[in-house]
Design a protein around this motif. Structure first.
Motif, PDB file in Angstrom:
ATOM      1  N   PHE A 226      -0.700  -4.633  -5.815  1.00 41.46           N
ATOM      2  CA  PHE A 226      -0.708  -4.388  -4.376  1.00 41.46           C
ATOM      3  C   PHE A 226      -0.177  -5.583  -3.596  1.00 41.46           C
ATOM      4  O   PHE A 226       0.287  -5.441  -2.467  1.00 41.46           O
ATOM      5  CB  PHE A 226      -2.124  -4.033  -3.902  1.00 41.46           C
ATOM      6  N   ASN A 229       3.441  -5.003  -3.926  1.00 42.23           N
ATOM      7  CA  ASN A 229       3.750  -3.600  -3.645  1.00 42.23           C
ATOM      8  C   ASN A 229       4.654  -2.967  -4.710  1.00 42.23           C
ATOM      9  O   ASN A 229       5.662  -2.334  -4.411  1.00 42.23           O
ATOM     10  CB  ASN A 229       4.389  -3.440  -2.260  1.00 42.23           C
ATOM     11  N   SER A 247       8.635   0.627  -6.524  1.00 45.64           N
ATOM     12  CA  SER A 247       8.006   0.151  -5.293  1.00 45.64           C
ATOM     13  C   SER A 247       6.905   1.106  -4.866  1.00 45.64           C
ATOM     14  O   SER A 247       7.020   2.316  -5.004  1.00 45.64           O
ATOM     15  CB  SER A 247       9.045   0.042  -4.172  1.00 45.64           C
ATOM     16  N   LEU A 248       5.826   0.538  -4.355  1.00 44.90           N
ATOM     17  CA  LEU A 248       4.776   1.343  -3.744  1.00 44.90           C
ATOM     18  C   LEU A 248       5.227   1.713  -2.333  1.00 44.90           C
ATOM     19  O   LEU A 248       5.511   0.833  -1.514  1.00 44.90           O
ATOM     20  CB  LEU A 248       3.469   0.551  -3.666  1.00 44.90           C
ATOM     21  N   ASP A 250       4.637   3.255   1.496  1.00 44.04           N
ATOM     22  CA  ASP A 250       3.502   3.241   2.427  1.00 44.04           C
ATOM     23  C   ASP A 250       2.635   4.480   2.237  1.00 44.04           C
ATOM     24  O   ASP A 250       1.402   4.412   2.326  1.00 44.04           O
ATOM     25  CB  ASP A 250       4.011   3.182   3.875  1.00 44.04           C
ATOM     26  N   ILE A 253       0.458   3.963  -0.873  1.00 43.08           N
ATOM     27  CA  ILE A 253      -0.583   2.958  -0.609  1.00 43.08           C
ATOM     28  C   ILE A 253      -1.706   3.576   0.217  1.00 43.08           C
ATOM     29  O   ILE A 253      -2.898   3.391  -0.071  1.00 43.08           O
ATOM     30  CB  ILE A 253       0.015   1.734   0.112  1.00 43.08           C
TER      31      ILE A 253
END
Length: 361
Positions: A226, A229, A247-248, A250, A253
């Motif tokens: 985290f 990300n 990639s995380l 939004d 998340i």
């Protein structure tokens, strides 16, 4: 109990408590003298017992192991799975074991490899196809047979032809082209983002990032960074045995925070069997509710990948970009998506959510 020599070299017998002859072979190999019980009367007579002993000697001369030549396919399949468990994905092991038990175990599983013929295996394949099963199922069964026979030399069982390679599978095209309308896409995203079960909702949202079901169900909290990300799909849970980082978004998340972030363990642990992944039946149950809510009765869970890929090509992303989004290793594997839509924008997943994510979720 004392052994009595027969007229054949290396073949003896003893008398059991019922007065029946039990035939025993003495086999001298690699400096060791081994005694092996062959069977007893009335199932075995002197002539047949001698033939069995000669067969064993012939197999040993061909490089077989005395310990393993009498193992049947079921025994060898268990050892094959044990050998492969750290080199293939859990999904592969699960599918292989399921298909073996369904199609092979009761048909040829009790036979020794040397007694199984291509014709026997071809009949299994033909029966699968005649029953209306998908050709992909038949192809998977052939791959299992080929893999087991390829594994035999590692058990010391040598010089047995890999009969699986001669099995014939008709050519087939398993490409699914998914073309959802704008309205259908909106219904799909609405149903997923408003699904009541938060664990399942988070899984479905992650699948909308182009991941495979096995990758999402087996991911661990330790694989998610985290701070930077990013998240990692380890080669052990990747279908193509390669490690990828993504990639995380939004959206993801937010979903994980709402679900509840932990430090370690499976992200989506089974509620029924702690420490294990969610079972297929459980996932199918929830996906069927999505189908009912959207009216998309023929949409499979795996088709979410096609939705992502189709949108990417429709909005002009190159095949290379779409391929990376889906975890493919070559652009050729994403050619099917050019059949669905063709256009271009900047970010596949974020753009997808911007287009279809419900505004109040």
């Amino acid at each position: 109990m004392a052994l009595t020599k027969t007229k054949y070299d290396g073949l003896y017998y003893r008398i059991d408590k019922n007065g029946k002859k039990v035939y025993v072979a003495r086999i001298y190999k690699n400096g060791r003298d081994t005694t092996k019980t062959l069977g007893k009367e009335p199932n075995l007579n002197l002539k047949t017992a001698n033939k069995l002993r000669l067969d064993i000697l012939e197999e040993l001369e061909s490089g077989h192991s005395l310990k393993n030549i009498k193992k049947n396919l079921n025994d060898l399949f268990k050892e094959y799975l044990e050998l492969r468990k750290n080199t293939v994905t859990d999904t592969y092991l699960y599918a292989s074991e399921k298909n073996y038990h369904k199609y092979l175990k009761d048909v040829i599983g009790s036979k020794q490899p040397k007694d199984i013929t291509t014709a026997m295996c071809q009949k299994i394949i033909n029966d699968i196809l005649d029953s209306g099963r998908a050709p992909q199922t038949a192809k998977s069964i052939k791959e299992i047979i080929v893999a087991i026979y390829k594994f035999l030399p590692e058990l010391g069982i040598k010089n047995i032809e890999n009969i699986g390679r001669a099995i014939k599978i008709p050519k087939f095209d398993n490409t699914r082209v998914i073309e959802l309308t704008e309205d259908e896409n909106k219904k799909l995203f609405e149903a997923i983002f408003k699904y009541k079960d938060i664990k399942i909702r988070t899984i479905f949202i992650w699948l909308l990032h182009g991941r495979r079901k096995g990758e999402v169900l087996n991911i661990r909290w330790e694989d998610i960074d985290f701070h930077n990300n990013i998240y990692t799909i380890d080669s052990k849970i990747s279908k193509i045995n390669k490690t990828f980082q993504y990639s995380l978004t939004d959206t993801l998340i937010e979903a994980l925070k709402e679900y509840g972030i932990k430090e370690s363990g499976l992200v989506f642990e089974s509620s029924v069997k702690p420490g294990q992944t969610i079972g297929k039946c459980g996932m199918d149950y929830h996906w069927n509710k999505i189908r009912i809510a959207t009216g998309l009765a023929n949409l499979n869970m795996h088709d979410l990948r096609h939705v992502v890929g189709g949108y990417g090509v429709n909005n002009g992303f190159t095949l290379e970009v779409v391929g990376k989004t889906l975890g493919h290793t070559t652009a050729n594997m994403t050619q099917r998506y050019s059949k669905v839509h063709r256009d271009s924008v900047k970010n596949v997943v974020d753009s997808l959510f911007e287009a279809y994510k419900p505004s109040d979720s």
